[in-house]
Design a protein around this motif. Structure first.
Motif, short mmCIF file in Angstrom:
data_model
loop_
_atom_site.label_atom_id
_atom_site.label_comp_id
_atom_site.label_asym_id
_atom_site.label_seq_id
_atom_site.Cartn_x
_atom_site.Cartn_y
_atom_site.Cartn_z
N HIS A 234 -4.57 -1.80 -6.80
CA HIS A 234 -4.83 -3.22 -6.49
C HIS A 234 -3.51 -3.99 -6.34
CE1 HIS A 234 -6.81 -7.08 -6.41
NE2 HIS A 234 -5.99 -7.49 -7.35
N ARG A 235 -2.59 -3.78 -7.26
CA ARG A 235 -1.28 -4.45 -7.16
C ARG A 235 -0.54 -4.04 -5.90
NH1 ARG A 235 0.36 -3.19 -13.18
NH2 ARG A 235 -0.87 -4.78 -14.23
N LEU A 236 -0.59 -2.75 -5.57
CA LEU A 236 0.06 -2.27 -4.36
C LEU A 236 -0.54 -2.93 -3.13
CD1 LEU A 236 1.98 -0.34 -2.87
CD2 LEU A 236 0.16 1.39 -2.99
N ARG A 237 -1.86 -2.99 -3.06
CA ARG A 237 -2.53 -3.62 -1.93
C ARG A 237 -2.11 -5.09 -1.80
NH1 ARG A 237 -7.35 -1.87 -2.58
NH2 ARG A 237 -7.35 -0.52 -0.77
N GLU A 238 -2.11 -5.82 -2.90
CA GLU A 238 -1.74 -7.24 -2.87
C GLU A 238 -0.30 -7.42 -2.40
OE1 GLU A 238 -3.74 -9.95 -3.35
OE2 GLU A 238 -5.32 -8.43 -3.33
N GLU A 239 0.58 -6.58 -2.86
CA GLU A 239 1.99 -6.69 -2.47
C GLU A 239 2.18 -6.35 -1.00
OE1 GLU A 239 5.80 -7.76 -2.71
OE2 GLU A 239 4.39 -7.95 -4.38
N LEU A 240 1.49 -5.34 -0.50
CA LEU A 240 1.61 -4.97 0.91
C LEU A 240 1.02 -6.05 1.82
CD1 LEU A 240 0.88 -1.13 0.84
CD2 LEU A 240 3.09 -2.31 0.89
N ILE A 241 -0.07 -6.67 1.40
CA ILE A 241 -0.64 -7.77 2.18
C ILE A 241 0.35 -8.93 2.25
CG2 ILE A 241 -2.44 -9.57 2.19
CD1 ILE A 241 -4.35 -7.40 1.06
N ALA A 242 0.96 -9.26 1.12
CA ALA A 242 1.94 -10.35 1.10
C ALA A 242 3.12 -10.03 2.02
CB ALA A 242 2.43 -10.59 -0.32
N ARG B 225 -0.58 4.24 -11.01
CA ARG B 225 -1.68 4.92 -11.68
C ARG B 225 -2.85 3.96 -11.92
NH1 ARG B 225 0.39 9.61 -11.83
NH2 ARG B 225 2.32 10.12 -12.88
N GLY B 226 -4.05 4.49 -11.72
CA GLY B 226 -5.26 3.72 -11.99
C GLY B 226 -5.58 2.71 -10.90
N GLU C 213 -4.83 7.51 2.38
CA GLU C 213 -4.37 8.54 1.47
C GLU C 213 -3.16 8.01 0.72
OE1 GLU C 213 -3.20 13.27 1.71
OE2 GLU C 213 -3.10 12.06 3.51
N ILE C 214 -3.06 8.33 -0.56
CA ILE C 214 -1.89 7.98 -1.36
C ILE C 214 -1.38 9.27 -1.98
CG2 ILE C 214 -1.01 6.72 -3.35
CD1 ILE C 214 -3.14 4.63 -2.86
#
Length: 78
Positions: free
Chosen positions: A40-48, A34-35, A74-75
């Motif tokens: 942002h956290r999801l993006r950072e984790e997927l990049i890692a 949410r939010g 899309e999410i």
């Protein structure tokens, strides 16, 4: 990706990449996404995880392949 030649490395690592993404996403709860901070956290984790997936496929005579960003089209939360 930073270089056009990285596309082949990423394509070769795609099964591992999909496995890492799927495993991580199955463990997430909707409230974690949410939010804007959740995205942002999801993006950072997927990049890692993407960089972990392509690291073994990199050739020793070239600089390592690096994933710089993830584009969310899309999410869908269920």
């Amino acid at each position: 990706m930073a270089r056009p030649e990285d596309a082949a490395v990423i394509q070769a690592a795609m099964p591992r990449l999909l496995d890492l993404f799927t495993t991580y996403l199955r463990e997430m709860r909707p409230e974690e996404l949410r939010g804007s901070i959740g995205t942002h956290r999801l993006r950072e984790e997927l990049i890692a995880r993407a960089n972990m997936a392509v690291a073994p496929a990199a050739r020793a005579d070239q600089p390592p392949t690096r994933i710089a960003d993830v584009l969310f089209v899309e999410i869908l939360l269920q």
